[in-house]
Scaffold this motif. Structure first.
Motif, PDB file in Angstrom:
ATOM      1  N   LEU A  61      52.846  81.383 -59.264  1.00  0.00           N
ATOM      2  CA  LEU A  61      54.120  82.072 -59.026  1.00  0.00           C
ATOM      3  C   LEU A  61      54.353  83.233 -59.980  1.00  0.00           C
ATOM      4  O   LEU A  61      54.908  84.255 -59.597  1.00  0.00           O
ATOM      5  N   ALA A  62      53.965  83.076 -61.239  1.00  0.00           N
ATOM      6  CA  ALA A  62      54.182  84.125 -62.241  1.00  0.00           C
ATOM      7  C   ALA A  62      52.882  84.855 -62.529  1.00  0.00           C
ATOM      8  O   ALA A  62      51.791  84.299 -62.370  1.00  0.00           O
ATOM      9  N   ARG A  63      53.006  86.087 -62.959  1.00  0.00           N
ATOM     10  CA  ARG A  63      51.819  86.848 -63.372  1.00  0.00           C
ATOM     11  C   ARG A  63      51.225  86.197 -64.608  1.00  0.00           C
ATOM     12  O   ARG A  63      51.964  85.703 -65.467  1.00  0.00           O
ATOM     13  N   PRO A  64      49.916  86.206 -64.747  1.00  0.00           N
ATOM     14  CA  PRO A  64      49.284  85.586 -65.913  1.00  0.00           C
ATOM     15  C   PRO A  64      49.797  86.119 -67.245  1.00  0.00           C
ATOM     16  O   PRO A  64      49.980  85.358 -68.197  1.00  0.00           O
ATOM     17  N   ALA A  65      50.067  87.412 -67.325  1.00  0.00           N
ATOM     18  CA  ALA A  65      50.522  88.016 -68.590  1.00  0.00           C
ATOM     19  C   ALA A  65      51.869  87.460 -69.043  1.00  0.00           C
ATOM     20  O   ALA A  65      52.205  87.542 -70.223  1.00  0.00           O
ATOM     21  N   ALA A  66      52.631  86.877 -68.127  1.00  0.00           N
ATOM     22  CA  ALA A  66      53.932  86.309 -68.492  1.00  0.00           C
ATOM     23  C   ALA A  66      53.783  85.175 -69.503  1.00  0.00           C
ATOM     24  O   ALA A  66      54.727  84.844 -70.214  1.00  0.00           O
ATOM     25  N   ALA A  67      52.596  84.595 -69.581  1.00  0.00           N
ATOM     26  CA  ALA A  67      52.338  83.503 -70.529  1.00  0.00           C
ATOM     27  C   ALA A  67      52.144  84.004 -71.957  1.00  0.00           C
ATOM     28  O   ALA A  67      52.061  83.202 -72.885  1.00  0.00           O
ATOM     29  N   VAL A  68      52.076  85.311 -72.148  1.00  0.00           N
ATOM     30  CA  VAL A  68      51.908  85.871 -73.494  1.00  0.00           C
ATOM     31  C   VAL A  68      53.301  86.197 -74.031  1.00  0.00           C
ATOM     32  O   VAL A  68      53.734  87.344 -74.044  1.00  0.00           O
ATOM     33  N   SER A  69      53.967  85.151 -74.476  1.00  0.00           N
ATOM     34  CA  SER A  69      55.342  85.249 -74.969  1.00  0.00           C
ATOM     35  C   SER A  69      55.375  85.943 -76.331  1.00  0.00           C
ATOM     36  O   SER A  69      54.330  86.117 -76.975  1.00  0.00           O
ATOM     37  N   PRO A  70      56.550  86.308 -76.806  1.00  0.00           N
ATOM     38  CA  PRO A  70      56.645  86.870 -78.157  1.00  0.00           C
ATOM     39  C   PRO A  70      56.082  85.934 -79.230  1.00  0.00           C
ATOM     40  O   PRO A  70      55.443  86.397 -80.171  1.00  0.00           O
ATOM     41  N   ALA A  71      56.268  84.632 -79.077  1.00  0.00           N
ATOM     42  CA  ALA A  71      55.704  83.677 -80.045  1.00  0.00           C
ATOM     43  C   ALA A  71      54.174  83.697 -79.989  1.00  0.00           C
ATOM     44  O   ALA A  71      53.510  83.667 -81.030  1.00  0.00           O
TER      45      ALA A  71
END
Length: 121
Positions: A61-71
């Motif tokens: 559902l989400a783009r893979p890059a969305a998993a690269v959070s600020p943390a």
């Protein structure tokens, strides 16, 4: 194919993408207690590329890059600082990329590189 195998193959596809464009792979899966760097490459222009690879199925559902959070970015920056210090490359220009990798039904991989996805400023 399990998640770990999908991730490994995604990293291989991303590395191949860079290599096909003249980059040199310096190391992969560099581990520190601060985090891990998936791919460390040298660009043809002499810039050090630190690439976080995110592999997801085509139906995600989400783009893979969305998993690269600020943390996650902060952990990658700390791991990069340690890598640069350990290897004596602290003076090199550095770019943080994110590679989005999705397996296709054809057995091939779609690789999308987000150059300069974040900075350490």
């Amino acid at each position: 194919m399990d998640r770990a195998e999908t991730g490994r193959r995604g990293e291989q596809a991303a590395a191949r993408y860079y290599l096909d464009r003249g980059y040199t792979l310096k190391t992969h899966n560099y581990h520190t207690r601060l985090g891990e760097l998936d791919l460390v490459l040298l660009s043809p222009e002499g810039e050090l590329i630190l690439c976080e690879v995110k592999t997801r199925s085509a139906g995600a559902l989400a783009r893979p890059a969305a998993a690269v959070s600020p943390a996650k970015q902060a952990r990658l920056i700390r791991a990069a600082q340690q890598y640069l210090q350990e290897t004596g490359q602290s003076d090199m220009p550095v770019r943080f990329d994110v590679a989005e990798v999705i397996p296709l039904d054809t057995g091939r991989w779609m690789v999308h590189i987000i150059k300069g996805a974040f900075t350490c400023d």
